[in-house]
Design a protein around this motif. Sequence first.
Motif, PDB file in Angstrom:
ATOM      1  N   MET A 213     -33.603  49.116  29.003  1.00  0.00           N
ATOM      2  CA  MET A 213     -32.151  48.989  28.951  1.00  0.00           C
ATOM      3  C   MET A 213     -31.620  48.764  30.364  1.00  0.00           C
ATOM      4  O   MET A 213     -32.017  49.446  31.304  1.00  0.00           O
ATOM      5  CB  MET A 213     -31.523  50.264  28.363  1.00  0.00           C
ATOM      6  N   PHE A 214     -30.755  47.784  30.523  1.00  0.00           N
ATOM      7  CA  PHE A 214     -30.171  47.524  31.832  1.00  0.00           C
ATOM      8  C   PHE A 214     -29.154  48.615  32.182  1.00  0.00           C
ATOM      9  O   PHE A 214     -28.665  49.336  31.313  1.00  0.00           O
ATOM     10  CB  PHE A 214     -29.507  46.140  31.873  1.00  0.00           C
ATOM     11  N   HIS A 215     -28.838  48.717  33.468  1.00  0.00           N
ATOM     12  CA  HIS A 215     -27.853  49.691  33.937  1.00  0.00           C
ATOM     13  C   HIS A 215     -26.689  48.961  34.598  1.00  0.00           C
ATOM     14  O   HIS A 215     -26.856  47.878  35.165  1.00  0.00           O
ATOM     15  CB  HIS A 215     -28.486  50.657  34.936  1.00  0.00           C
TER      16      HIS A 215
ATOM     17  N   ALA B  31     -27.818  40.136  30.459  1.00  0.00           N
ATOM     18  CA  ALA B  31     -28.586  41.252  31.021  1.00  0.00           C
ATOM     19  C   ALA B  31     -29.541  41.837  29.985  1.00  0.00           C
ATOM     20  O   ALA B  31     -30.658  42.245  30.315  1.00  0.00           O
ATOM     21  CB  ALA B  31     -27.633  42.326  31.530  1.00  0.00           C
ATOM     22  N   THR B  32     -29.117  41.884  28.728  1.00  0.00           N
ATOM     23  CA  THR B  32     -29.983  42.391  27.651  1.00  0.00           C
ATOM     24  C   THR B  32     -31.224  41.521  27.518  1.00  0.00           C
ATOM     25  O   THR B  32     -32.346  42.017  27.396  1.00  0.00           O
ATOM     26  CB  THR B  32     -29.217  42.427  26.311  1.00  0.00           C
TER      27      THR B  32
ATOM     28  N   VAL C 102     -33.009  44.635  35.991  1.00  0.00           N
ATOM     29  CA  VAL C 102     -31.714  43.971  35.997  1.00  0.00           C
ATOM     30  C   VAL C 102     -30.575  44.977  35.916  1.00  0.00           C
ATOM     31  O   VAL C 102     -30.701  46.029  35.273  1.00  0.00           O
ATOM     32  CB  VAL C 102     -31.616  42.959  34.829  1.00  0.00           C
ATOM     33  N   TYR C 103     -29.481  44.661  36.586  1.00  0.00           N
ATOM     34  CA  TYR C 103     -28.249  45.451  36.531  1.00  0.00           C
ATOM     35  C   TYR C 103     -27.102  44.518  36.142  1.00  0.00           C
ATOM     36  O   TYR C 103     -27.168  43.303  36.342  1.00  0.00           O
ATOM     37  CB  TYR C 103     -27.933  46.071  37.896  1.00  0.00           C
ATOM     38  N   ARG C 104     -26.045  45.111  35.613  1.00  0.00           N
ATOM     39  CA  ARG C 104     -24.811  44.364  35.357  1.00  0.00           C
ATOM     40  C   ARG C 104     -23.720  44.945  36.235  1.00  0.00           C
ATOM     41  O   ARG C 104     -23.550  46.166  36.302  1.00  0.00           O
ATOM     42  CB  ARG C 104     -24.408  44.474  33.880  1.00  0.00           C
ATOM     43  N   LEU C 105     -22.986  44.060  36.927  1.00  0.00           N
ATOM     44  CA  LEU C 105     -21.901  44.513  37.784  1.00  0.00           C
ATOM     45  C   LEU C 105     -20.752  45.021  36.927  1.00  0.00           C
ATOM     46  O   LEU C 105     -20.158  44.254  36.157  1.00  0.00           O
ATOM     47  CB  LEU C 105     -21.418  43.380  38.698  1.00  0.00           C
TER      48      LEU C 105
END
Length: 347
Positions: free
Chosen positions: A1-3, A105-106, A115-118
């Motif tokens: 899961m991305f953060h 991102a998923t 991977v991260y999402r801003l």
Amino acid sequence: MFHDMEIDKLVSIINGSNFSVIDVRSPSEYSDFHFPNSINIPVFNDKERAEVGTLYKKKSPQAAKERGLEIFSAKLPSFMKSVASLPGEKVLYCWRGGMRSKTAATMVDLMGLPVYRLEGGIRSYRDWVVRTLNKLEVRPITIVLNGYSGTGKTSILRSLKKEGYPVIDLENIANHRGSIFGQIGLKPNNQKTFDSLLLDQLLQYKDSPYLLIEGESKRIGKVTLPNFLSKKKENGIHVFLHLPLEERIRNVIEEYEPWNHKKECIEAFQHIKRRIHTPVAFEIEENLLAENYRDAIRLLLEYYYDPRYSHSVSLYEHPENIFFKSRTIEDAKEQIKQFLTNYHVNQ
């Protein structure tokens, strides 16, 4: 899961870290404004984004999501290949941290890539820029380079910057030369991009003993200088350059290459034509149309730009002003370098 990653964390680690920042918005959104050094790998192109947006408004959010997924699924292999080719961990963002960055991102996470999402998307970065500029304290002394049009101020500053001097190149970050002819051959930046680039340079030189800037007006093309920088300029050390008129004419011709921008030159002149004495204005226009650029520039300097500059100089009269009389741009640059060396030694 991305953060999710907050903007304060991203700006604190991005320099010198092993991260790739990816903008998944459409090319036109990216062109309008983006995070510095980010890479545009769009989920939708401009046409696809418009199509999904229309479905959202006229049919339903669900219909828009289904069509968006259909479009993205078809380009997923090429999207993933582009993302995987970039070094380090990935930080993705869209406009406000919504469906595009979440979906992208998923997919990246499912492929096993870190991977991260801003959080908050590009809007969070814009808010951070405005907030930081509003509270920024610029401590270095400001040294302001002034001179009549054609004295090569911008050329000198860019040359000094390449040599490692702390230069804030206002015309470069505005992508405009600061006059009515200033956007010829260029695509001026908007305020959002200007603020971002300006802040980046100010932070880069926050520990320098001085900053070098050009004596621009408060407005450069489409953008406006922040009040604190205008005040720093007004209260700075002013250096005035003087070059022979023929040298200035040659410099203007070399910089603007008017033969490559005939229509733009004529259109720009129409904006100031009424401010010039009628017989001279007519002569300038005739020379531009006949491509006699040397004569046109001479008249523009003598009857328009030089009188305006002489007036502006009177606003900065001070006994500590520095004056250099030079034959060429290179001579002027060497005089400025010597002045900066002496200034630095005496601090």
